[in-house]
Each structure stands twice: as C-alpha cells, then as structure tokens.
Design a protein around this motif. Sequence first.
Motif, short mmCIF file in Angstrom:
data_model
loop_
_atom_site.label_atom_id
_atom_site.label_comp_id
_atom_site.label_asym_id
_atom_site.label_seq_id
_atom_site.Cartn_x
_atom_site.Cartn_y
_atom_site.Cartn_z
N THR A 12 107.07 68.15 -2.69
CA THR A 12 107.60 68.11 -1.32
C THR A 12 107.18 66.83 -0.62
OG1 THR A 12 107.43 70.52 -1.23
CG2 THR A 12 107.76 69.36 0.85
N GLU A 179 107.34 81.74 5.36
CA GLU A 179 107.60 82.72 4.31
C GLU A 179 107.86 84.11 4.89
OE1 GLU A 179 104.80 80.56 0.91
OE2 GLU A 179 104.20 82.47 1.79
N GLY A 184 112.49 84.15 0.42
CA GLY A 184 112.71 83.21 -0.67
C GLY A 184 112.48 81.76 -0.27
N TYR A 185 111.64 81.53 0.74
CA TYR A 185 111.37 80.16 1.16
C TYR A 185 110.82 79.34 -0.01
CZ TYR A 185 109.01 76.19 3.32
OH TYR A 185 108.59 74.92 3.64
N GLU A 186 111.48 78.24 -0.32
CA GLU A 186 111.05 77.35 -1.41
C GLU A 186 110.68 76.01 -0.80
OE1 GLU A 186 114.00 77.08 -4.42
OE2 GLU A 186 114.25 79.24 -4.61
N LYS A 187 109.39 75.70 -0.89
CA LYS A 187 108.87 74.52 -0.20
C LYS A 187 109.55 73.21 -0.59
CE LYS A 187 104.54 72.07 0.70
NZ LYS A 187 103.07 72.18 0.71
#
Length: 225
Positions: A12, A179, A184-187
């Motif tokens: 990220t 989250e 389903g938070y994907e960094k």
Amino acid sequence: MIRVHVICEGQTEEMFVNELLQPVFMHKDIWLVPALVGKPGHKGGNFKFERLKSDVENRLLQEKTAYCTTFFDFYGLPPSFPGKNDVDESADVAEKASVMKAKMTEELTRLLGQDAMRRFIPYVQMYEFEALLFSDPEALARGMDMPQIGQQLIAIREGFPSPEHINNSPNTAPSKRLEQLIFGYEKPLMGSIAALEVGLNAMREKCALFDGWLKELEAIPGVGG
C-alpha cells in the motif's frame, strides 16, 4: 535529479509513493524510488530493524549522492525496534514520532556512521497509513464507493484533534475502524483508490507530521538546482 529511496512497509505504501507522491516530486527534481523493506520478493509487513539496517546501508553506501527515507506505520513496528519501548503512551503523537525517529536514527548512525546518515530522513506514520485517508472522510467514502458511510467516517474524524491522532490502540486504529464499516476491506487496493480520491493536498493540510516529512524531502540540498 535527486534520487530518494523510500523504504516502505508494504504494498500500500509502495503504491502510494508511486501514484500520489511521485508525480508531484518529479516536478521538484526529486525521483522517489520506493521499495519494500527486506529481500527482493518480500511482500512487506514483519518490519524488523535488521532488514531496515541492511536496506539503508545498501542504498546510502552504494549511492553516494542518493538519499534514503522510511515510510512505515507505528503499529507495524515490533517492540524490539529502536525507540518503540521508549515511547510514552500518554504523549502526543508528535512527541511519539519524534522519539521514534531519533532512536531509529541514533541506532543506524552507530552502525553505519555519521557521514552516510547525513542523507537519511526518518519517518514513521502515526498511527497507520489509513489515518491519511481520514483527511477527507466524505472523499474516503466516495473512494470506497460507499457514500452511505460518510457520516460515520466524519464522526470518527471529529472525535480526534487530527487524522494522525486516530487512535490510541491497535485494536481501534484507522484500519480497524474501516474494517468494521467496510466488509472485505482490502488495504492495498481499496486504500490506494481511496487515497487518490482524498488527494495529497487534503492530507498535507490535515496531517502536520506527514506534511512535515514531505517538506523535509522538498528541502533536500540541490533540489531545483
């Protein structure tokens, strides 16, 4: 053109440097070169000081005119990392960041020497990368394609003096709050998209420590010459 190696904690941060910082700094005669900490193929995380020391040493001693900086989260650092156990938990984020940078630099200077370390610019993100996204909660909600959570994000932001003050516990840090709101938070992917929506100007305006880091990079001798 001044080369500045940016040792990143994860993908990220690496994407953030490439997509948001690089276009701006290229116009300032600064070429940011992001890379994940550790060996080639390493996917980030598990940030050990030994890996950082090796990366800084390779970059500063092999390139005599290049600079090196760091971009990793306070919460991502293990207790054994220089300065982590010296931080007063009740202190303001500015003091915590100052202690971390000083101790990290002190230990690297002991190992690598003062001459090389003149080209080292330490930075620790308080408390997490996701704090920067709270610089504009409504833009963050748009970036997540979830405008309906805008008010909840605003309420979180208004509970602290600045985005960099979120939060005083790893269990309620900015990423944990996202989250809870975003299934389903994907960094790496979602964080990068949201960062583009929030924009660098808002982050610099709302996050004094982050802005201070970028000002240090902009002030490197020879830039613009």
